[in-house]
Design an enzyme around this catalytic site. Sequence first.
Site, short mmCIF file in Angstrom:
data_model
loop_
_atom_site.label_atom_id
_atom_site.label_comp_id
_atom_site.label_asym_id
_atom_site.label_seq_id
_atom_site.Cartn_x
_atom_site.Cartn_y
_atom_site.Cartn_z
N SER A 39 9.06 17.77 11.92
CA SER A 39 8.12 17.18 10.83
C SER A 39 8.62 16.18 11.00
CB SER A 39 8.55 17.40 9.58
OG SER A 39 9.68 17.66 9.19
N ASP A 327 10.67 10.66 1.64
CA ASP A 327 10.93 11.36 0.55
C ASP A 327 12.57 12.27 0.87
OD1 ASP A 327 11.04 13.43 2.83
OD2 ASP A 327 9.18 13.91 2.63
N HIS A 330 12.75 13.35 5.27
CA HIS A 330 12.28 12.11 6.39
C HIS A 330 12.44 10.24 5.52
CE1 HIS A 330 9.78 15.86 5.78
NE2 HIS A 330 10.15 15.83 7.38
#
EC number: 3.1.1.-
Length: 363
Positions: A39, A327, A330
């Site tokens: 991600s 977040d 990340h």
Amino acid sequence: MESYLTKWCVVLVLLCFGFSVVKAQAQAQVPCFFVFGDSLVDNGNNNGLISIARSNYFPYGIDFGGPTGRFSNGKTTVDVIAELLGFNGYIPAYNTVSGRQILSGVNYASAAAGIREETGRQLGQRISFSGQVRNYQTTVSQVVQLLGDETRAADYLKRCIYSVGLGSNDYLNNYFMPTFYSSSRQFTPEQYANDLISRYSTQLNALYNYGARKFALSGIGAVGCSPNALAGSPDGRTCVDRINSANQIFNNKLRSLVDQLNNNHPDAKFIYINAYGIFQDMITNPARFGFRVTNAGCCGIGRNAGQITCLPGQRPCRDRNAYVFWDAFHPTEAANVIIARRSYNAQSASDAYPMDISRLAQL
């Protein structure tokens, strides 16, 4: 006379278009850039998957013109590296790329993906490292068709850069999640890192066998310092040592693997990017980089805005450049830019080994 002028106008337009294409290609330091990861660099491959690990909703992409599947408010590290390498645009996701686009490179990264096949399964569908390598092999077949034969394809691919960064989920969404996985009961941290490196090496050799020659391998960042990890820390500021220690065992072995692979493949070059060290520098010396908040997410819920990650429609912080984390897990674009620039052009001897990406591109 009008027909004659029309023909010349068409010719001039075609010449200008051809010149602009050549100019755009000439600006890039390498012909193509291939990305493998999770991600941290996914740019939309999970959008069509049945998965919780998706970010194709607002406010993700708030500083990127809207959500794309990137897990940040804006650019990821590989977006910035593509810019630094001179590419005229970002590398497209595997699930959207078509035709001659693949000649500039492809992003195969998938959120929740790991080195181990089972990693991230509790989140739904994802494309593991081996799955990403299989997708690359399909791309190679297409490159051969586009360029005419295997010799031309091999000559082309050997000049490209291959960015690989996995392992975070093998800890976050495997080893340190005993409710879903038995790996922490099967392996000590040392044994687990050995298992991951062995699997990692197998896939890197598979990429080598399909033409890859310039590898940039990113280590795991300071996962124990993420808002999600800090939410479980007594003071909400002290990094979780058991997570970071395990990650560093992996990173040290990955750096050693770089030496081993360079010895085994003298016609290739493997480099190690010290993402952990760069991240620690930002967290330890935030003011130097313009950050004010290092222990909380810009968008999230709960303690440290890290217990639940950024939800659809949630209002994020205003000054996103002041935050290291976007977040629960990340980085913000601001942090990604720093990581990318130091990966491309090392600011200290520890940032990259044995060279940085800018030098790798010149080989």
